[in-house]
Scaffold this active site. Structure first.
Site, PDB file in Angstrom:
ATOM      1  N   ARG A 103       0.813  -1.234   0.000  1.00 11.14           N
ATOM      2  CA  ARG A 103       0.000   0.000   0.000  1.00 11.14           C
ATOM      3  C   ARG A 103       0.849   1.290   0.000  1.00 11.14           C
ATOM      4  NH1 ARG A 103      -2.122  -3.618  -1.295  1.00 11.14           N
ATOM      5  NH2 ARG A 103      -3.926  -4.678  -0.417  1.00 11.14           N
ATOM      6  N   SER A 162     -10.707  -0.896   3.794  1.00 11.54           N
ATOM      7  CA  SER A 162     -10.038  -1.249   5.056  1.00 11.54           C
ATOM      8  C   SER A 162      -9.468   0.016   5.671  1.00 11.54           C
ATOM      9  CB  SER A 162      -8.861  -2.199   4.797  1.00 11.54           C
ATOM     10  OG  SER A 162      -9.354  -3.434   4.416  1.00 11.54           O
ATOM     11  N   GLU A 170      -4.749   2.833   6.902  1.00 10.87           N
ATOM     12  CA  GLU A 170      -4.413   2.695   5.476  1.00 10.87           C
ATOM     13  C   GLU A 170      -4.985   3.894   4.717  1.00 10.87           C
ATOM     14  OE1 GLU A 170      -5.179  -1.159   3.617  1.00 10.87           O
ATOM     15  OE2 GLU A 170      -5.893  -0.150   1.811  1.00 10.87           O
TER      16      GLU A 170
HETATM   17  C1  LIG Z   1     -15.598  -0.749  -0.505  1.00 11.23           C
HETATM   18  C2  LIG Z   1     -14.118  -0.528  -0.714  1.00 11.23           C
HETATM   19  C3  LIG Z   1     -13.284  -1.608  -0.979  1.00 11.23           C
HETATM   20  C4  LIG Z   1     -11.910  -1.417  -1.155  1.00 11.23           C
HETATM   21  N1  LIG Z   1     -11.128  -2.507  -1.425  1.00 11.23           N
HETATM   22  C5  LIG Z   1      -9.807  -2.340  -1.609  1.00 11.23           C
HETATM   23  C6  LIG Z   1      -8.970  -3.461  -1.911  1.00 11.23           C
HETATM   24  O1  LIG Z   1      -9.405  -4.592  -2.041  1.00 11.23           O
HETATM   25  N2  LIG Z   1      -7.635  -3.231  -2.049  1.00 11.23           N
HETATM   26  C7  LIG Z   1      -7.086  -1.996  -1.940  1.00 11.23           C
HETATM   27  O2  LIG Z   1      -5.862  -1.857  -2.089  1.00 11.23           O
HETATM   28  N3  LIG Z   1      -7.865  -0.917  -1.668  1.00 11.23           N
HETATM   29  C8  LIG Z   1      -9.196  -1.049  -1.519  1.00 11.23           C
HETATM   30  N4  LIG Z   1      -9.986   0.046  -1.248  1.00 11.23           N
HETATM   31  C9  LIG Z   1      -9.366   1.386  -1.085  1.00 11.23           C
HETATM   32  C10 LIG Z   1      -9.302   2.219  -2.385  1.00 11.23           C
HETATM   33  O3  LIG Z   1     -10.327   1.842  -3.278  1.00 11.23           O
HETATM   34  C11 LIG Z   1      -7.938   2.085  -3.087  1.00 11.23           C
HETATM   35  O4  LIG Z   1      -6.884   2.562  -2.276  1.00 11.23           O
HETATM   36  C12 LIG Z   1      -7.905   2.835  -4.430  1.00 11.23           C
HETATM   37  O5  LIG Z   1      -6.737   2.450  -5.122  1.00 11.23           O
HETATM   38  C13 LIG Z   1      -7.940   4.359  -4.298  1.00 11.23           C
HETATM   39  O6  LIG Z   1      -8.130   4.898  -5.612  1.00 11.23           O
HETATM   40  P1  LIG Z   1      -8.872   6.297  -5.843  1.00 11.23           P
HETATM   41  O7  LIG Z   1      -8.874   6.586  -7.308  1.00 11.23           O
HETATM   42  O8  LIG Z   1     -10.182   6.316  -5.186  1.00 11.23           O
HETATM   43  O9  LIG Z   1      -7.842   7.282  -5.137  1.00 11.23           O
HETATM   44  P2  LIG Z   1      -8.154   8.397  -4.011  1.00 11.23           P
HETATM   45  O10 LIG Z   1      -8.695   7.747  -2.811  1.00 11.23           O
HETATM   46  O11 LIG Z   1      -8.931   9.504  -4.615  1.00 11.23           O
HETATM   47  O12 LIG Z   1      -6.662   8.895  -3.722  1.00 11.23           O
HETATM   48  C14 LIG Z   1      -5.731   8.043  -3.096  1.00 11.23           C
HETATM   49  C15 LIG Z   1      -4.343   8.700  -3.229  1.00 11.23           C
HETATM   50  O13 LIG Z   1      -3.945   8.686  -4.596  1.00 11.23           O
HETATM   51  C16 LIG Z   1      -3.666  10.003  -5.061  1.00 11.23           C
HETATM   52  N5  LIG Z   1      -4.059  10.032  -6.480  1.00 11.23           N
HETATM   53  C17 LIG Z   1      -5.213   9.597  -7.024  1.00 11.23           C
HETATM   54  N6  LIG Z   1      -5.164   9.723  -8.372  1.00 11.23           N
HETATM   55  C18 LIG Z   1      -3.950  10.251  -8.671  1.00 11.23           C
HETATM   56  C19 LIG Z   1      -3.293  10.640  -9.881  1.00 11.23           C
HETATM   57  N7  LIG Z   1      -3.863  10.493 -11.106  1.00 11.23           N
HETATM   58  N8  LIG Z   1      -2.035  11.158  -9.806  1.00 11.23           N
HETATM   59  C20 LIG Z   1      -1.424  11.301  -8.595  1.00 11.23           C
HETATM   60  N9  LIG Z   1      -1.996  10.989  -7.415  1.00 11.23           N
HETATM   61  C21 LIG Z   1      -3.238  10.466  -7.461  1.00 11.23           C
HETATM   62  C22 LIG Z   1      -4.448  10.926  -4.154  1.00 11.23           C
HETATM   63  O14 LIG Z   1      -3.826  12.195  -4.091  1.00 11.23           O
HETATM   64  C23 LIG Z   1      -4.328  10.183  -2.818  1.00 11.23           C
HETATM   65  O15 LIG Z   1      -3.074  10.436  -2.231  1.00 11.23           O
HETATM   66  C24 LIG Z   1     -11.361  -0.108  -1.074  1.00 11.23           C
HETATM   67  C25 LIG Z   1     -12.208   0.979  -0.838  1.00 11.23           C
HETATM   68  C26 LIG Z   1     -13.571   0.785  -0.669  1.00 11.23           C
HETATM   69  C27 LIG Z   1     -14.459   1.979  -0.435  1.00 11.23           C
END
Ligand SMILES: Cc1cc2nc3c(=O)[nH]c(=O)nc-3n(C[C@H](O)[C@H](O)[C@H](O)COP(=O)(O)OP(=O)(O)OC[C@H]3O[C@@H](n4cnc5c(N)ncnc54)[C@H](O)[C@@H]3O)c2cc1C
Length: 294
Positions: A168, A218, A288
């Site tokens: 992560r 998580s 996380e």
């Molecule tokens: C129901 C549920 C289930 C989940 N299951 C998992 C799982 O199985 N495994 C897992 O690892 N995670 C899981 N997650 C957590 C989450 O979905 C992941 O961490 C996901 O990768 C975050 O992506 P996001 O686009 O929503 O990023 P955000 O939450 O919007 O941002 C996360 C980080 O990435 C940065 N960021 C986003 N896009 C960019 C970009 N283009 N350039 C630079 N920085 C950027 C943001 O600034 C921030 O620091 C889950 C979440 C939920 C709600």
């Protein structure tokens, strides 16, 4: 900010925008300005204009807890989502969602991304977080990442081995800039098998996770030699709540928003769970989710 509106369209420039609308937790104060940018061309023009502004990048907001005070300056969501496929090599804009990429690959009979189909974020967010599930992570499939550095104003390509992928974590977490695209290597596969695997993983999520309630997945990282959710469960914390925040009754590793949670409720609950786990088991657990804002 009229100039911004002329590049992006007025519907893509929002003032005093509640971040609760842009996070899966449905929590967070106001962003001064929230912009949505749907192409690389518009992105470069926008960034040129915003050179001296404070910019916060968000993806789908699925790993974020935004503070009640909100975010000063500009919040930028990049939604470009084109995809180029050359045999097993796939280059994707960072704004594409994992679900959409997984479905595109299914139709092209390419295997290797089934694990990420149910991670509710974008490619950009998945790379920053080295997101993973079911024994696989982004580091297993990414060849390289195209990153625009806000400090040098240069676009640099980071090979997989230069990306410092860990559990992560990645090099991009602490860099000021934006991931533009990523290139992946997949394998040819059988469409039915890919489909079956995606369905099996989706069912597992449905059975074990509170997908009907707002959360950021998580809340805590995996422990070193222990399963965090199991300790939280054994500590009797399932269903424990502070204000609108609750330790999910379905999955102890998730904190959910019962409907009216504030950032403060969630932070207080995180601290409470950390304290209980330390007192009962002598283990320190670390969030996380990313906390951003004032
Ligand atoms: C129901 C549920 C289930 C989940 N299951 C998992 C799982 O199985 N495994 C897992 O690892 N995670 C899981 N997650 C957590 C989450 O979905 C992941 O961490 C996901 O990768 C975050 O992506 P996001 O686009 O929503 O990023 P955000 O939450 O919007 O941002 C996360 C980080 O990435 C940065 N960021 C986003 N896009 C960019 C970009 N283009 N350039 C630079 N920085 C950027 C943001 O600034 C921030 O620091 C889950 C979440 C939920 C709600």
């Amino acid at each position: 900010m009229k100039e911004l509106e002329s590049i992006l369209g007025s519907e893509n420039v929002k003032y005093n925008e509640p971040m609760s609308k842009h996070t899966t937790f449905k929590v967070g104060g106001i962003a001064d300005i929230f912009i949505t940018v749907d192409s690389k061309e518009k992105l470069l023009k926008t960034l040129e204009m915003l050179k001296n502004e404070k910019i916060t990048i968000v993806g789908n907001g699925s790993n974020l807890l935004v503070t009640d005070k909100g975010i000063r300056g500009i919040v930028l969501k990049y939604t470009a989502n084109t995809c180029e496929i050359n045999d097993t090599i796939v280059k994707v804009d960072s704004g594409m969602t994992n679900a959409r990429l997984a479905n595109t690959l299914l139709n092209k009979k390419l295997t290797g991304y089934e694990f990420a189909a149910g991670i509710p974020g974008t490619i950009g967010g998945a790379i920053v977080m080295n997101a993973g599930a079911y024994g696989r992570e982004m580091k297993d499939v990414v060849l390289e990442t195209e990153f625009l550095d806000f400090e040098t104003n240069e676009i640099k390509v980071f090979k997989n081995e230069e990306s410092n992928f860990e559990y992560r974590k990645s090099i991009f977490e602490n860099k000021k800039g934006i991931i533009l695209s990523a290139t992946f290597k997949f394998e040819h596969g059988n469409k039915n098998e890919i489909d079956e695997k995606m369905k099996e993983y989706a069912q597992k999520r449905k059975d074990s996770q509170p997908l009907d309630m707002p959360s950021a997945g998580s809340t805590f990282k995996r422990g070193n030699g222990f399963i965090t959710a199991k300790l939280i469960d054994e500590a009797g914390l399932k269903g424990y709540s502070i204000g609108g925040a609750e330790v999910s009754t379905k999955h102890a590793g998730f904190i959910v928003n019962k409907g009216n949670a504030t950032e403060k409720d969630i932070i207080d609950l995180i601290k409470y769970v950390q304290k209980e786990i330390y007192q009962k088991f002598g283990e320190r657990i670390e969030p996380e989710i990313k906390i951003i804002g004032e």
